[in-house]
Design a protein around this motif. Sequence first.
Motif, PDB file in Angstrom:
ATOM      1  N   GLN A 692      16.293 -10.010  -2.696  1.00 21.69           N
ATOM      2  CA  GLN A 692      15.571 -10.069  -3.958  1.00 21.69           C
ATOM      3  C   GLN A 692      14.394  -9.108  -3.912  1.00 21.69           C
ATOM      4  O   GLN A 692      13.576  -9.165  -2.989  1.00 21.69           O
ATOM      5  CB  GLN A 692      15.080 -11.490  -4.248  1.00 21.69           C
ATOM      6  N   LEU A 693      14.329  -8.233  -4.919  1.00 25.85           N
ATOM      7  CA  LEU A 693      13.239  -7.268  -5.006  1.00 25.85           C
ATOM      8  C   LEU A 693      12.224  -7.754  -6.033  1.00 25.85           C
ATOM      9  O   LEU A 693      12.584  -8.071  -7.168  1.00 25.85           O
ATOM     10  CB  LEU A 693      13.773  -5.894  -5.419  1.00 25.85           C
ATOM     11  N   ASN A 694      10.972  -7.822  -5.617  1.00 28.08           N
ATOM     12  CA  ASN A 694       9.874  -8.181  -6.526  1.00 28.08           C
ATOM     13  C   ASN A 694       8.651  -7.413  -6.042  1.00 28.08           C
ATOM     14  O   ASN A 694       7.823  -7.926  -5.299  1.00 28.08           O
ATOM     15  CB  ASN A 694       9.629  -9.687  -6.520  1.00 28.08           C
ATOM     16  N   ALA A 695       8.567  -6.125  -6.458  1.00 26.75           N
ATOM     17  CA  ALA A 695       7.559  -5.236  -5.882  1.00 26.75           C
ATOM     18  C   ALA A 695       6.782  -4.526  -6.972  1.00 26.75           C
ATOM     19  O   ALA A 695       7.340  -4.099  -7.983  1.00 26.75           O
ATOM     20  CB  ALA A 695       8.215  -4.204  -4.966  1.00 26.75           C
ATOM     21  N   GLY A 696       5.477  -4.397  -6.772  1.00 25.94           N
ATOM     22  CA  GLY A 696       4.623  -3.671  -7.693  1.00 25.94           C
ATOM     23  C   GLY A 696       3.378  -3.185  -6.986  1.00 25.94           C
ATOM     24  O   GLY A 696       3.022  -3.675  -5.914  1.00 25.94           O
ATOM     25  N   LYS A 697       2.718  -2.182  -7.599  1.00 25.34           N
ATOM     26  CA  LYS A 697       1.523  -1.635  -6.968  1.00 25.34           C
ATOM     27  C   LYS A 697       0.651  -0.948  -8.014  1.00 25.34           C
ATOM     28  O   LYS A 697       1.163  -0.274  -8.911  1.00 25.34           O
ATOM     29  CB  LYS A 697       1.910  -0.628  -5.872  1.00 25.34           C
ATOM     30  N   PHE A 698      -0.650  -1.105  -7.888  1.00 26.45           N
ATOM     31  CA  PHE A 698      -1.607  -0.411  -8.744  1.00 26.45           C
ATOM     32  C   PHE A 698      -1.764   1.028  -8.259  1.00 26.45           C
ATOM     33  O   PHE A 698      -1.826   1.291  -7.051  1.00 26.45           O
ATOM     34  CB  PHE A 698      -2.957  -1.126  -8.708  1.00 26.45           C
ATOM     35  N   ALA A 699      -1.830   1.977  -9.197  1.00 29.26           N
ATOM     36  CA  ALA A 699      -1.981   3.390  -8.842  1.00 29.26           C
ATOM     37  C   ALA A 699      -2.793   4.093  -9.921  1.00 29.26           C
ATOM     38  O   ALA A 699      -2.984   3.564 -11.024  1.00 29.26           O
ATOM     39  CB  ALA A 699      -0.622   4.059  -8.671  1.00 29.26           C
TER      40      ALA A 699
END
Length: 821
Positions: A692-699
Amino acid sequence: MKQLTKIFIIVALAFTGGRLNAQTTSPPRATVTGAFINDQSKPVDYATVTLLRAKDSTVVKGTLTNDAGRYVFDKITEGKYIIKGTSVGYQPAFTAAFDVVNGQTNVTAPVLNMTTASRSLQGVNVVASKPLIERKLDRTVMNVENSVLAAGNNALEILERAPGVTVDKDDNISLKGKQGVTVMINDKLTYMSAQQLTTYLRSTDGSNIQSIELITNPSSKYDASGNSGIINIKLKKNKMIGTNGSLTVNGAYGKNFRDNTSLTLNHKNGNLNVFATLTRGDINRENVIAIDRRVDSASKSTYFKQQTNMFNKIHYNNYRFGADYATSKKNTLGFVVNGDYTNEYNDNTGITRLGLTPAAADSYQTTIADMKQTYRSFSANINDKYQIDTLGQEISVDADYSKYRNNSDAVYDTYFFRPDGSTQRRPLFIANQTPSTITIWTQKVDYTLPITKTLKFEAGAKFSSVKTDNDLQAQVDSTGTVNSHQFVNDPTRTNRFVYDEKIAAGYINLGKTFTKTSVQLGLRAENTSSTGDLITYNQVVKRNYLNLFPSLFVNHTLSDKHELGFSYSRRIDRPNYDNLNPFRFYLDQYTYEQGNPFLRPQYTNSFELSYTYNKTINLTLGYSHTTDVSTQVILTDTITKATYQTNLNLNSQDSYNANVNSPFTITKWWTGNINATAFYQKFKSDSLLGGQLNAGKFAYQARLTQNFLFAGFKAEVSGNYQSSLRYGLFDIKPQYSVDAGVSRSFAQKKLNIKFSVSDIFDTRRNNVSSHYQNVNLDVRQKNETRLARLTLTYNFGNSKIKIRQHQSGADDEKGRVKSGN
C-alpha cells in the motif's frame, strides 16, 4: 441541421463575396493625392495615412507617406472625405473636409501639418517594455521577447525558467509540481509523441519566442486534456508593414560546441500578410548517468553499480511558413505549414558491476550502444474567420493534417568479464529497428455571439482522428563474433503495435459581466473511441467512453488595488502514445524502458483562488484531486535481475499549491521579479507491487530574476532553487542554478549582440532515488548544463511603422503531449 446549413452558407459567402462585388458595375473613380509636412515645413516620411468619410469617420483606405512625405489613394468614389495622419513623435492630425465630385479623375487633398507631440529630454530615450512576468485574467505570462537569457537558448531550456515549471532528467515537464502538462504552440496543440515534442522544443530558437503563457485552469473552449494545465508558447508575428525580417546566428560552448541559425521573413501589404521561418542547427552534448540498485531474490541479493556515458549529436532543419489574407472586411483566410527534418546520433558506453556485496564486484560487463534516429514531420492548417456583424458575432473554421515519421536503428554490443578482466562468457549482440508513423486529422468550428454588451455566448465542435503505427524489428547475433555480426530475427522481442483513436467534442460557454464581477460558465463533452492492437501477440485493447467537463470562472474587483478570482475545471489525461507502446528500449541488458497498453485515462478536478494587489503582486492557492493517476514506476524482474521503467495507474493524487509572483523596482536601472511556489502532493495506491502506497511531501521552488540597465547595456541575472520533493515512487533531490547574460544594440538597434552563461557554477543535477517494496534504486545524472552563448541578431527591412497585429482564425488544435527522451 438548419444551423449547420447556415454555417456553410456563411463560409461560402465569405469566399464568393469578393467575386460578386467584382461583377457589380463600378461608378467613375478618382485618384486622391496629398502631402504631410512638420513644424519646419519638412516632409514627414512613412507616416500612417487614413482616408475617412466625413459624415461618420468610417475608414475607407489606408497607406503610408513616401520619403517625400507624399501619398496616393486610387479608385475613390464620389463623396466628402477627411485625411487623418499619425506618426511616431507627432500629434494625430486631420485635414479639412474635401469633396470628390463625380467625373473628377485627380483630386489634391489639403496639405496636412503635423505638430510635434511633446518636447523630449536631450540624450534620453524612453522605451516602454513589458515586465518579465505578467498576471492576466486566466493565465500567467512570461514575456520572453525582451529577456537577455532567451537569446541562444532553445524553447525547452526557456521553459525551465518559467514560473512554477520544472523539467526533469527525462525532460518531463511539470507545472507547480504536477506532471501532465499540455504544450501548445501559438494556441495550437501538436499531436507529437514525447520524443518528438522534446526534439521540436530543442530545435525552436529562443529568439523566435514572444511569450510563454501558463494556463492552470483552462476554459471549456480548450481540450480537456492536461491535468496540470496548458503551457502555450507564442511565437513572434509580423507587426510591420512592408517587407522585413531578422537573421540570428548563435554559438554555444560547454564541453561541446553547438550552433544555430534562424532566418525570419515577413511581408505585409494591404490585405495580405506572408511569413516564413527557416532554422538549422547542430547540438552536441554529453550526459552521464550512474545507477546503484539492489535486486533481492529468495536466497540472496545482487548489487549493481552502473555508469553510462552518453554522447548525443543532433542536426536539425525546420521550417514554418504561411499567410493570412483578408478576402473582405469581414473575412480572413489563412494557412500555416510546418516541417521538421532531424537526424540524431547516440553513442553510449556503459559499465555495470555486479556483486553479492556493494563493496566488491564478482563480474562486470560493458555495453556499447550505437543509435541512429531520424525525425520527419509535416503539418498543415487552413483556417477561415468570418465576422458576421460589427457587434462581435463571428465564426471560425479550422482543418488540420499532420504526419510524423520516426526511424530508429540501434545496435547494442555487450561484453562480459570476470573481476580480473578476463572474458567471462560469449558477448551478446542485439539490434533494433523501430519505424514509427503518426497520422492526425482534425476539424473544428468555433462560434461567438455577443447577446448584449455584458452577455456573451460561445459554442464549438471538434473531431480528431489519430493513428500511430509502431513496428519493432528486433534481431540477435547468432555467432557472437565481434567483427562479423550475423543478425537473425528475435521473436521474443519483435512486435508491431497499432493505435487508433477518435475523439468527438463539443462545448458551450456563457459569460456575464456585472459592475465589478465577471462570471463564465462552460461545459465540454468528449466522446473517445480507441483501439490498441498488439498485432504480433494478438492482443487488442478497446475503449469507448463519454465524459463531461464543466468549468467555472469568477472574477471580482474589490477596489482599484484589490482583485479576487476563483476557477474550477474538470480535466482528463489520456495515456501518452509512447506510454502505450509496449516495446522495450534498452540502455543495457539489465536496464530498459517499456510501455503499458493497458493504461487508463486519469481524471482531475482542479480549484484555484487568486488575489492580485495593485495589478502587480499575484497570489494563487490551488487544490486538485486526480483519480486513476498515471505515473512512472520502476519495476524489477527477479528472474532476469533486470530493472525497467514503465507507467501504471495509482488510485489517486491530491495536490495543494500556493504561488506568489511579484515584480520589484529598486532604482530606474535595477528591476526584477520574484516567484515562489510551495506545494504538497500525496499519492495513494491500495495494491502497488503487493503493498500500500500512501506517500506525500512538502516542497517548494523559488526563482529570482534581476534586470540592469547601464551605459547602453542590458543585463539579467537569474537564480533558481527547487527543494527535494516526492513524486509517486520517486524521491527527487534538490536542484539549484544561476544564469546570467548581457546585451547591447548597435546600428540604430538593427544589430543586437548578446552574451549569456547558463548554470554558471555547474550545479544543476538530477538525482533521484526509489525505495519501495522490492525496488531499491539510486540514480545520479549530470547533463551538460553550463554553456556560454554568443548570439548576433540583425533586423532588416522596414521597421518604422507598426500595423495592427493580424489575428488568424485558427485558435486551437488539441492533442496530448509531454516531453521525454
